[in-house]
Design an enzyme around this catalytic site. Sequence first.
Site, short mmCIF file in Angstrom:
data_model
loop_
_atom_site.label_atom_id
_atom_site.label_comp_id
_atom_site.label_asym_id
_atom_site.label_seq_id
_atom_site.Cartn_x
_atom_site.Cartn_y
_atom_site.Cartn_z
N ALA A 189 -10.92 -4.03 15.43
CA ALA A 189 -10.58 -5.45 15.53
C ALA A 189 -9.40 -5.80 14.63
O ALA A 189 -8.50 -6.56 15.02
CB ALA A 189 -11.79 -6.30 15.17
N ASN B 283 1.73 -2.18 5.35
CA ASN B 283 1.03 -0.90 5.48
C ASN B 283 -0.35 -0.90 4.83
O ASN B 283 -1.19 -0.07 5.19
CB ASN B 283 1.89 0.22 4.87
CG ASN B 283 1.13 1.52 4.74
OD1 ASN B 283 0.89 2.22 5.73
ND2 ASN B 283 0.72 1.86 3.52
N GLY C 70 0.81 -1.21 0.00
CA GLY C 70 0.00 0.00 0.00
C GLY C 70 0.84 1.26 0.00
O GLY C 70 0.59 2.19 0.76
N ALA C 71 1.83 1.30 -0.90
CA ALA C 71 2.83 2.36 -0.85
C ALA C 71 2.65 3.45 -1.89
O ALA C 71 3.55 4.26 -2.10
CB ALA C 71 4.23 1.76 -1.00
N TYR D 9 -12.69 -2.00 12.15
CA TYR D 9 -11.34 -1.44 12.02
C TYR D 9 -10.55 -1.66 13.31
O TYR D 9 -9.39 -2.05 13.28
CB TYR D 9 -11.44 0.05 11.68
CG TYR D 9 -10.13 0.70 11.31
CD1 TYR D 9 -9.59 0.55 10.04
CD2 TYR D 9 -9.42 1.48 12.23
CE1 TYR D 9 -8.40 1.16 9.69
CE2 TYR D 9 -8.23 2.09 11.89
CZ TYR D 9 -7.72 1.92 10.62
OH TYR D 9 -6.53 2.51 10.28
N ILE E 251 -3.18 11.02 11.54
CA ILE E 251 -2.13 11.50 10.64
C ILE E 251 -2.81 12.19 9.46
O ILE E 251 -3.88 11.77 9.00
CB ILE E 251 -1.28 10.32 10.14
CG1 ILE E 251 -0.71 9.54 11.34
CG2 ILE E 251 -0.15 10.83 9.25
CD1 ILE E 251 0.12 10.37 12.31
N LYS F 278 -6.95 -3.86 13.60
CA LYS F 278 -5.68 -3.30 14.07
C LYS F 278 -5.24 -3.92 15.40
O LYS F 278 -4.04 -4.11 15.63
CB LYS F 278 -5.82 -1.77 14.20
CG LYS F 278 -5.99 -1.06 12.86
CD LYS F 278 -4.83 -1.35 11.91
CE LYS F 278 -4.91 -0.53 10.62
NZ LYS F 278 -3.76 -0.78 9.72
N VAL G 132 -3.03 -7.70 -1.69
CA VAL G 132 -2.26 -8.44 -0.70
C VAL G 132 -3.15 -9.23 0.27
O VAL G 132 -2.64 -9.91 1.17
CB VAL G 132 -1.30 -7.52 0.08
CG1 VAL G 132 -0.15 -7.09 -0.81
CG2 VAL G 132 -2.02 -6.32 0.67
#
Length: 243
Positions: free
Chosen positions: A158, A91, A13-14, A156, A189, A160, A65
Amino acid sequence: MACLSGKVALVTGASRGIGRAVALSLAREGAAVAVNYRERAADADEVVAAIRTAGGKAMAVAADVSDSAAVVNMIAAVERELGLIDVLVNNAGLAIMTGIDDLTEEEFDRTIAVNLKSAFLCTRAVLPGMRTRKWGRIVNISSGAARGAGGIGPHYNASKAGMEGLTRGYAARVVKDGVTVNAVAPSLIETDMVRGGLASSPDRIPLGRFGTSEECAQAVLMVIGNAYMTGQTVALSGGLSFL
């Protein structure tokens, strides 16, 4: 910071946001970088072009992925072009914002697959080589939502929280093989996800501003460069966790 000359890194995810910043930072430290993406080919190509313009080595590689066959093909492509993978940054992530009464089973399953299963699949693919070479660095990008309520939803949270458990579980089992596994957990962020409505202002952050993708990349480099740190989660919250 880590000196990664001669190393190969894969960042999932870059193509934008935190992943993009991590890829650029790894390249500045000397790593050849595989820039994974699923749909944003042009953005991934821009990251690769920026690395090459600065004198680095990079490639873009498309893969979902969360799909095991796609991961196997991605790893093979990276190894053909850049070499064996020494650094993995998991990521890739999905943030479906929805209320608990509207959350569907499909949305829950998809979130777990993209945010958590993907880290398992990619880690499983690169670990044998790292253990054979007695050196490897794996960094999982978690979130403050792993330990707090967050603003996206329990699916979300769960995913992480599971990623941080995955981090500790792998770290305990591969530390004697020279492989460290750590997590970096950003909160609020200034990325597309935050700008898209997760938080309208940074007023509740004690530091008074959102974090930056570059600050997340600094934390990733820190844990990569520290051979004694493993199984840890580094929180980046601007003091939000104090509240």
